[in-house]
Motif scaffolding. Structure first.
Motif, PDB file in Angstrom:
ATOM      1  N   ARG A  45       0.619  -1.225  -0.016  1.00  0.00           N
ATOM      2  CA  ARG A  45      -0.059   0.067   0.017  1.00  0.00           C
ATOM      3  C   ARG A  45       0.895   1.191  -0.010  1.00  0.00           C
ATOM      4  N   TYR A  58       2.804   7.155   5.119  1.00  0.00           N
ATOM      5  CA  TYR A  58       1.859   6.088   5.534  1.00  0.00           C
ATOM      6  C   TYR A  58       2.553   5.079   6.123  1.00  0.00           C
ATOM      7  N   ARG A  62       1.856   3.918   9.697  1.00  0.00           N
ATOM      8  CA  ARG A  62       1.425   2.371  10.373  1.00  0.00           C
ATOM      9  C   ARG A  62       2.413   1.679  11.174  1.00  0.00           C
ATOM     10  N   ASN A  87     -16.607  -1.677   6.128  1.00  0.00           N
ATOM     11  CA  ASN A  87     -15.996  -0.388   5.600  1.00  0.00           C
ATOM     12  C   ASN A  87     -14.812   0.027   5.925  1.00  0.00           C
ATOM     13  N   PRO A  90     -10.188  -0.747  10.726  1.00  0.00           N
ATOM     14  CA  PRO A  90      -9.025  -2.105  11.522  1.00  0.00           C
ATOM     15  C   PRO A  90      -9.377  -2.196  12.856  1.00  0.00           C
ATOM     16  N   LEU A 100      -7.174   5.448  14.489  1.00  0.00           N
ATOM     17  CA  LEU A 100      -6.050   6.215  14.057  1.00  0.00           C
ATOM     18  C   LEU A 100      -6.798   7.314  13.175  1.00  0.00           C
ATOM     19  N   SER A 101      -6.082   8.551  13.127  1.00  0.00           N
ATOM     20  CA  SER A 101      -6.486   9.785  12.371  1.00  0.00           C
ATOM     21  C   SER A 101      -5.291  10.444  11.817  1.00  0.00           C
ATOM     22  N   HIS A 102      -5.300  10.649  10.498  1.00  0.00           N
ATOM     23  CA  HIS A 102      -4.104  11.738  10.194  1.00  0.00           C
ATOM     24  C   HIS A 102      -4.595  12.919   9.521  1.00  0.00           C
ATOM     25  N   LEU A 119     -11.949   8.501  16.171  1.00  0.00           N
ATOM     26  CA  LEU A 119     -10.958   9.433  16.368  1.00  0.00           C
ATOM     27  C   LEU A 119     -10.896  10.291  15.204  1.00  0.00           C
ATOM     28  N   PHE A 135     -21.944  18.929   3.562  1.00  0.00           N
ATOM     29  CA  PHE A 135     -21.737  17.794   4.408  1.00  0.00           C
ATOM     30  C   PHE A 135     -22.379  17.784   5.781  1.00  0.00           C
ATOM     31  N   PHE A 136     -23.011  18.885   6.076  1.00  0.00           N
ATOM     32  CA  PHE A 136     -23.634  19.359   7.423  1.00  0.00           C
ATOM     33  C   PHE A 136     -25.211  19.042   7.256  1.00  0.00           C
ATOM     34  N   LYS A 163     -18.587  14.640  13.652  1.00  0.00           N
ATOM     35  CA  LYS A 163     -19.265  14.121  13.003  1.00  0.00           C
ATOM     36  C   LYS A 163     -18.248  12.715  12.420  1.00  0.00           C
ATOM     37  N   GLU A 172     -18.526   3.262   9.936  1.00  0.00           N
ATOM     38  CA  GLU A 172     -19.391   3.342   8.648  1.00  0.00           C
ATOM     39  C   GLU A 172     -18.667   4.061   7.603  1.00  0.00           C
TER      40      GLU A 172
HETATM   41  C1  LIG Z   1     -11.652   6.227   6.635  1.00  0.00           C
HETATM   42  C2  LIG Z   1     -12.618   6.929   6.800  1.00  0.00           C
HETATM   43  C3  LIG Z   1     -13.748   6.834   7.687  1.00  0.00           C
HETATM   44  C4  LIG Z   1     -11.902   8.304   7.387  1.00  0.00           C
HETATM   45  O1  LIG Z   1     -10.890   8.708   6.193  1.00  0.00           O
HETATM   46  P1  LIG Z   1     -10.172  10.201   6.513  1.00  0.00           P
HETATM   47  O2  LIG Z   1     -11.052  11.371   6.353  1.00  0.00           O
HETATM   48  O3  LIG Z   1      -9.023   9.904   5.521  1.00  0.00           O
HETATM   49  O4  LIG Z   1      -9.710  10.060   8.141  1.00  0.00           O
HETATM   50  P2  LIG Z   1      -8.575   9.626   9.046  1.00  0.00           P
HETATM   51  O5  LIG Z   1      -7.182  10.102   8.782  1.00  0.00           O
HETATM   52  O6  LIG Z   1      -9.426  10.295  10.069  1.00  0.00           O
HETATM   53  O7  LIG Z   1      -8.791   8.119   9.303  1.00  0.00           O
HETATM   54  C5  LIG Z   1      -8.019   6.953   8.509  1.00  0.00           C
HETATM   55  C6  LIG Z   1      -7.818   5.944   9.174  1.00  0.00           C
HETATM   56  O8  LIG Z   1      -9.112   5.463   9.839  1.00  0.00           O
HETATM   57  C7  LIG Z   1      -9.101   3.951   9.989  1.00  0.00           C
HETATM   58  N1  LIG Z   1     -10.150   3.649   9.328  1.00  0.00           N
HETATM   59  C8  LIG Z   1     -10.306   3.126   7.830  1.00  0.00           C
HETATM   60  N2  LIG Z   1     -11.481   2.685   7.664  1.00  0.00           N
HETATM   61  C9  LIG Z   1     -12.325   3.106   8.876  1.00  0.00           C
HETATM   62  C10 LIG Z   1     -13.506   2.965   9.065  1.00  0.00           C
HETATM   63  N3  LIG Z   1     -14.580   2.447   8.062  1.00  0.00           N
HETATM   64  N4  LIG Z   1     -14.142   3.424  10.202  1.00  0.00           N
HETATM   65  C11 LIG Z   1     -12.974   3.782  11.242  1.00  0.00           C
HETATM   66  N5  LIG Z   1     -11.938   4.000  10.945  1.00  0.00           N
HETATM   67  C12 LIG Z   1     -11.316   3.771   9.637  1.00  0.00           C
HETATM   68  C13 LIG Z   1      -7.555   3.858   9.228  1.00  0.00           C
HETATM   69  O9  LIG Z   1      -6.812   3.283  10.433  1.00  0.00           O
HETATM   70  C14 LIG Z   1      -7.260   4.927   8.729  1.00  0.00           C
HETATM   71  O10 LIG Z   1      -5.765   4.763   8.414  1.00  0.00           O
HETATM   72  P3  LIG Z   1      -4.976   4.777   7.133  1.00  0.00           P
HETATM   73  O11 LIG Z   1      -5.517   5.315   6.138  1.00  0.00           O
HETATM   74  O12 LIG Z   1      -3.585   4.765   7.610  1.00  0.00           O
HETATM   75  O13 LIG Z   1      -5.342   2.977   7.019  1.00  0.00           O
HETATM   76  C15 LIG Z   1     -13.401   7.427   5.354  1.00  0.00           C
HETATM   77  O14 LIG Z   1     -13.792   6.435   5.007  1.00  0.00           O
HETATM   78  C16 LIG Z   1     -14.414   8.132   5.348  1.00  0.00           C
HETATM   79  O15 LIG Z   1     -15.685   7.810   4.958  1.00  0.00           O
HETATM   80  N6  LIG Z   1     -14.450   9.688   5.430  1.00  0.00           N
HETATM   81  C17 LIG Z   1     -15.498  10.292   5.562  1.00  0.00           C
HETATM   82  C18 LIG Z   1     -14.809  11.818   5.011  1.00  0.00           C
HETATM   83  C19 LIG Z   1     -15.974  12.843   5.106  1.00  0.00           C
HETATM   84  O16 LIG Z   1     -16.633  13.335   4.077  1.00  0.00           O
HETATM   85  N7  LIG Z   1     -16.213  13.358   6.168  1.00  0.00           N
HETATM   86  C20 LIG Z   1     -17.396  14.453   6.480  1.00  0.00           C
HETATM   87  C21 LIG Z   1     -17.412  14.611   7.820  1.00  0.00           C
HETATM   88  S1  LIG Z   1     -18.508  15.964   7.927  1.00  0.00           S
END
Ligand SMILES: CC(C)(COP(=O)(O)OP(=O)(O)OC[C@H]1O[C@@H](n2cnc3c(N)ncnc32)[C@H](O)[C@@H]1OP(=O)(O)O)[C@@H](O)C(=O)NCCC(=O)NCCS
Length: 235
Positions: A45, A58, A62, A87, A90, A100-102, A119, A135-136, A163, A172
């Protein structure tokens, strides 16, 4: 080192507290991390990111995740096996729960036991008002508009991180309509999930917590704490 359950009781926490450890690190400066712990899939990946900066972020993210979780499970970092929800959330076998979040070069990890968590971490950045339109929920948009231009950025990121944390606690992702639930976002309202149309009972079982990681970094945690007190512990 994370504290054990016995140590927590000695330090005065009640057995009912849910302790959530919070780890934060910089993905660009953590160059001495042992990357050999990555699985073959994680290495593949990493290799799919076009830019070396993103490959490195990444891999460091990880590997750090593995090194930290190893302290909670007692397994070697390289031996941890993740399973994935429908979905992509992990998880580990056993009672250790994490998320995890980044955001840009920053990463954060929340770890607890026996309590599903989500988170989200965000760098404050300029946002166009139409992002809130997209989005809201209608309630959230009304509250945000009432804050006026001076309160827009704070309100926007409070709402966004809450959210996202809810979606991540439930595992989800974007399988749920973002306007099917409401969270608080004004400065005077405690973080709360107010409505969750796909599963109304979630409102009582889930708590939300605001985190100011740093002046430029805001976050939220959602925890299925079922009314037990939650304590956030910075590591
Ligand atoms: C993964 C997801 C849940 C969040 O992704 P993201 O925005 O890049 O968020 P983050 O950095 O906070 O989280 C990524 C990490 O969450 C974890 N993750 C992956 N899928 C997940 C899920 N379905 N649920 C919870 N955690 C998840 C993983 O550890 C991931 O790390 P990796 O990319 O190194 O594998 C994404 O699928 C998603 O749906 N995001 C929604 C984005 C959006 O439109 N938000 C609007 C809010 S108003």
């Amino acid at each position: 080192m994370p504290v054990s359950c016995q140590q927590q009781e000695r330090q005065g926490d009640t057995a009912l507290d849910i302790n959530i450890d919070l780890w934060v690190w910089d993905l660009d400066t953590r160059q001495n991390i042992d990357l050999s712990v990555l699985s073959k899939e994680e290495q593949q990946r990493a290799g799919r990111f076009v830019q070396p900066l993103h490959q490195n972020r990444y891999g460091v993210g990880r590997a750090t995740l593995r090194h930290i979780l190893a302290q909670y499970t007692g397994s070697a970092a390289a031996d941890l096996t993740f399973r994935y929800g429908a979905n992509g959330k992990p998880a580990l076998a056993g009672d250790v729960c994490f998320n995890l979040s980044h955001s840009e070069q920053s990463a954060a990890l929340a770890v607890t036991r026996g309590c599903e968590i989500g988170l989200d971490l965000e760098h404050y950045r300029p946002v166009e008002p139409d992002l809130a339109e997209r989005f809201f929920s209608p309630c959230e948009r009304k509250e945000l508009a009432a804050l006026g231009p001076a309160g827009f950025a704070d309100g926007f990121f409070r709402c966004w991180t809450r959210k996202e944390a809810v979606l991540k606690a439930r595992g989800e992702g974007l399988s749920v309509e973002l306007n099917s639930f409401d969270v608080t976002l004004t400065p005077d309202a405690p973080p709360r999930l107010l409505r969750y149309a796909p599963d109304p009972a979630c409102v009582d079982s889930l708590t939300l917590h605001h985190i100011d990681f740093a002046p430029e970094l805001v976050g939220a945690i959602a925890a299925f704490s079922h009314a037990q007190p939650v304590k956030l512990i910075r590591r």
